[in-house]
Design a protein around this motif. Structure first.
Motif, PDB file in Angstrom:
ATOM      1  N   PRO A  39      29.884  45.107  32.555  1.00 58.84           N
ATOM      2  CA  PRO A  39      28.860  46.123  32.837  1.00 58.84           C
ATOM      3  C   PRO A  39      28.005  45.750  34.039  1.00 58.84           C
ATOM      4  O   PRO A  39      28.118  44.653  34.588  1.00 58.84           O
ATOM      5  CB  PRO A  39      28.028  46.121  31.552  1.00 58.84           C
ATOM      6  CG  PRO A  39      28.174  44.734  31.020  1.00 58.84           C
ATOM      7  CD  PRO A  39      29.562  44.288  31.400  1.00 58.84           C
ATOM      8  N   GLU A  40      27.128  46.683  34.409  1.00 61.49           N
ATOM      9  CA  GLU A  40      26.143  46.411  35.463  1.00 61.49           C
ATOM     10  C   GLU A  40      25.283  45.226  35.037  1.00 61.49           C
ATOM     11  O   GLU A  40      25.021  45.037  33.849  1.00 61.49           O
ATOM     12  CB  GLU A  40      25.248  47.640  35.698  1.00 61.49           C
ATOM     13  CG  GLU A  40      25.950  48.818  36.320  1.00 61.49           C
ATOM     14  CD  GLU A  40      26.328  48.591  37.774  1.00 61.49           C
ATOM     15  OE1 GLU A  40      25.654  47.797  38.471  1.00 61.49           O
ATOM     16  OE2 GLU A  40      27.327  49.203  38.201  1.00 61.49           O
ATOM     17  N   ARG A  41      24.849  44.463  35.988  1.00 63.36           N
ATOM     18  CA  ARG A  41      23.988  43.307  35.696  1.00 63.36           C
ATOM     19  C   ARG A  41      22.603  43.757  35.258  1.00 63.36           C
ATOM     20  O   ARG A  41      22.025  44.672  35.830  1.00 63.36           O
ATOM     21  CB  ARG A  41      23.846  42.429  36.929  1.00 63.36           C
ATOM     22  CG  ARG A  41      25.058  41.621  37.241  1.00 63.36           C
ATOM     23  CD  ARG A  41      24.793  40.738  38.425  1.00 63.36           C
ATOM     24  NE  ARG A  41      25.829  39.724  38.492  1.00 63.36           N
ATOM     25  CZ  ARG A  41      26.089  39.033  39.572  1.00 63.36           C
ATOM     26  NH1 ARG A  41      25.388  39.207  40.659  1.00 63.36           N
ATOM     27  NH2 ARG A  41      27.053  38.132  39.554  1.00 63.36           N
ATOM     28  N   THR A  42      22.102  43.109  34.218  1.00 58.75           N
ATOM     29  CA  THR A  42      20.704  43.321  33.821  1.00 58.75           C
ATOM     30  C   THR A  42      19.904  42.048  34.057  1.00 58.75           C
ATOM     31  O   THR A  42      18.688  42.069  34.029  1.00 58.75           O
ATOM     32  CB  THR A  42      20.606  43.716  32.331  1.00 58.75           C
ATOM     33  OG1 THR A  42      21.237  42.726  31.539  1.00 58.75           O
ATOM     34  CG2 THR A  42      21.264  45.076  32.099  1.00 58.75           C
ATOM     35  N   ALA A  43      20.623  40.946  34.284  1.00 56.48           N
ATOM     36  CA  ALA A  43      19.978  39.657  34.597  1.00 56.48           C
ATOM     37  C   ALA A  43      20.841  38.938  35.622  1.00 56.48           C
ATOM     38  O   ALA A  43      22.057  39.156  35.700  1.00 56.48           O
ATOM     39  CB  ALA A  43      19.843  38.806  33.340  1.00 56.48           C
ATOM     40  N   ALA A  44      20.234  38.087  36.410  1.00 54.78           N
ATOM     41  CA  ALA A  44      20.955  37.357  37.459  1.00 54.78           C
ATOM     42  C   ALA A  44      22.076  36.499  36.885  1.00 54.78           C
ATOM     43  O   ALA A  44      23.071  36.232  37.555  1.00 54.78           O
ATOM     44  CB  ALA A  44      19.985  36.492  38.254  1.00 54.78           C
ATOM     45  N   PRO A  47      27.574  38.248  34.324  1.00 52.67           N
ATOM     46  CA  PRO A  47      28.768  38.178  35.175  1.00 52.67           C
ATOM     47  C   PRO A  47      28.769  39.303  36.212  1.00 52.67           C
ATOM     48  O   PRO A  47      28.074  40.303  36.065  1.00 52.67           O
ATOM     49  CB  PRO A  47      29.922  38.341  34.190  1.00 52.67           C
ATOM     50  CG  PRO A  47      29.343  38.960  32.981  1.00 52.67           C
ATOM     51  CD  PRO A  47      27.894  38.568  32.944  1.00 52.67           C
ATOM     52  N   GLU A  48      29.545  39.112  37.253  1.00 60.34           N
ATOM     53  CA  GLU A  48      29.714  40.116  38.308  1.00 60.34           C
ATOM     54  C   GLU A  48      30.091  41.459  37.663  1.00 60.34           C
ATOM     55  O   GLU A  48      30.943  41.502  36.780  1.00 60.34           O
ATOM     56  CB  GLU A  48      30.829  39.644  39.243  1.00 60.34           C
ATOM     57  CG  GLU A  48      31.012  40.453  40.494  1.00 60.34           C
ATOM     58  CD  GLU A  48      29.986  40.135  41.560  1.00 60.34           C
ATOM     59  OE1 GLU A  48      29.773  41.018  42.398  1.00 60.34           O
ATOM     60  OE2 GLU A  48      29.403  39.043  41.550  1.00 60.34           O
ATOM     61  N   PRO A  49      29.468  42.570  38.065  1.00 61.23           N
ATOM     62  CA  PRO A  49      29.786  43.861  37.447  1.00 61.23           C
ATOM     63  C   PRO A  49      31.141  44.408  37.884  1.00 61.23           C
ATOM     64  O   PRO A  49      31.643  44.068  38.954  1.00 61.23           O
ATOM     65  CB  PRO A  49      28.656  44.770  37.934  1.00 61.23           C
ATOM     66  CG  PRO A  49      28.190  44.163  39.207  1.00 61.23           C
ATOM     67  CD  PRO A  49      28.414  42.677  39.054  1.00 61.23           C
ATOM     68  N   HIS A  50      31.727  45.213  37.032  1.00 64.62           N
ATOM     69  CA  HIS A  50      32.970  45.932  37.298  1.00 64.62           C
ATOM     70  C   HIS A  50      34.166  45.003  37.532  1.00 64.62           C
ATOM     71  O   HIS A  50      35.056  45.307  38.308  1.00 64.62           O
ATOM     72  CB  HIS A  50      32.819  46.900  38.476  1.00 64.62           C
ATOM     73  CG  HIS A  50      31.654  47.814  38.319  1.00 64.62           C
ATOM     74  ND1 HIS A  50      31.562  48.747  37.299  1.00 64.62           N
ATOM     75  CD2 HIS A  50      30.506  47.923  39.027  1.00 64.62           C
ATOM     76  CE1 HIS A  50      30.421  49.391  37.407  1.00 64.62           C
ATOM     77  NE2 HIS A  50      29.752  48.908  38.430  1.00 64.62           N
ATOM     78  N   ILE A  51      34.185  43.889  36.827  1.00 62.07           N
ATOM     79  CA  ILE A  51      35.300  42.954  36.910  1.00 62.07           C
ATOM     80  C   ILE A  51      36.146  43.132  35.653  1.00 62.07           C
ATOM     81  O   ILE A  51      35.636  43.210  34.543  1.00 62.07           O
ATOM     82  CB  ILE A  51      34.816  41.486  37.015  1.00 62.07           C
ATOM     83  CG1 ILE A  51      33.931  41.294  38.253  1.00 62.07           C
ATOM     84  CG2 ILE A  51      35.978  40.516  37.003  1.00 62.07           C
ATOM     85  CD1 ILE A  51      34.638  41.467  39.581  1.00 62.07           C
ATOM     86  N   LEU A  52      37.454  43.195  35.857  1.00 60.59           N
ATOM     87  CA  LEU A  52      38.388  43.326  34.740  1.00 60.59           C
ATOM     88  C   LEU A  52      38.508  41.981  34.037  1.00 60.59           C
ATOM     89  O   LEU A  52      38.609  40.940  34.686  1.00 60.59           O
ATOM     90  CB  LEU A  52      39.744  43.754  35.296  1.00 60.59           C
ATOM     91  CG  LEU A  52      40.747  44.329  34.337  1.00 60.59           C
ATOM     92  CD1 LEU A  52      40.220  45.604  33.692  1.00 60.59           C
ATOM     93  CD2 LEU A  52      42.047  44.624  35.063  1.00 60.59           C
ATOM     94  N   ASN A  53      38.452  41.998  32.700  1.00 66.91           N
ATOM     95  CA  ASN A  53      38.579  40.750  31.954  1.00 66.91           C
ATOM     96  C   ASN A  53      39.245  41.016  30.610  1.00 66.91           C
ATOM     97  O   ASN A  53      39.318  42.157  30.154  1.00 66.91           O
ATOM     98  CB  ASN A  53      37.209  40.090  31.769  1.00 66.91           C
ATOM     99  CG  ASN A  53      36.333  40.843  30.785  1.00 66.91           C
ATOM    100  OD1 ASN A  53      36.411  40.643  29.582  1.00 66.91           O
ATOM    101  ND2 ASN A  53      35.490  41.747  31.301  1.00 66.91           N
ATOM    102  N   THR A  54      39.734  39.960  29.998  1.00 73.87           N
ATOM    103  CA  THR A  54      40.333  40.046  28.658  1.00 73.87           C
ATOM    104  C   THR A  54      39.480  39.291  27.646  1.00 73.87           C
ATOM    105  O   THR A  54      39.929  39.005  26.540  1.00 73.87           O
ATOM    106  CB  THR A  54      41.764  39.473  28.656  1.00 73.87           C
ATOM    107  OG1 THR A  54      41.722  38.129  29.143  1.00 73.87           O
ATOM    108  CG2 THR A  54      42.699  40.309  29.513  1.00 73.87           C
TER     109      THR A  54
END
Length: 155
Positions: A39-44, A47-54
């Motif tokens: 998701p979009e970052r809410t804190a520094a 993780p990086e937003p919009h990254i595909l992960n499992t």
């Protein structure tokens, strides 16, 4: 991103695919590969937003083209299939991108307005649609010949 209309046949194929994937998820259970988009970052420290992960971080993404175990079919796989069609089956003009050209030509031949085809394919300029993607078919040549015959016949 754009929204396009789909025909009932394509929608039926997609519904069957969705049903098969649901069945596969149940069959493979915890071994089914699931993909998520961060998701979009809410804190520094997020993780990086919009990254595909499992790893289950973010919202689950449901791909259309996956293997039975849910693993992603990479674009290179489709490129290889196109290469086989191109070389092994001796279709020298074919590559995967040819399908977009065919779709464009068939839509225009069927009577779609050029503007509707431009929007469907996502071209910024209608010149791209008409000068690069549309190809003249034998059916169009035959129709042109009939129109000319009607125009200039001495009846």
């Amino acid at each position: 991103f754009r929204t396009i209309q789909l025909d009932s046949e394509t929608l039926g194929v997609l519904e069957r695919l969705k049903s098969q994937q649901k069945s596969n998820r149940e069959e493979y259970a915890e071994f089914y590969c699931r993909y998520f988009e961060t998701p979009e970052r809410t804190a520094a420290s997020d993780p990086e937003p919009h990254i595909l992960n499992t790893d289950g971080i973010g919202e689950e993404i449901f791909f259309l083209n996956v293997n039975a175990d849910g693993s992603y079919i990479r674009p290179r796989t489709m490129q290889h299939a196109s290469y086989v069609i191109h070389t092994e089956l001796d279709f020298p003009e074919f590559d995967f991108h040819s399908l977009r050209h065919t779709h464009c030509t068939e839509l225009l031949e069927a009577g779609f307005s050029p503007k509707a085809v431009q929007m469907r394919l996502g071209h910024k300029d209608i010149k791209t649609t008409l000068n690069i993607y549309e190809h003249i078919t034998q059916s169009q040549e035959d129709k042109a010949a009939m129109i000319l015959e009607d125009m200039y016949s001495s009846d």
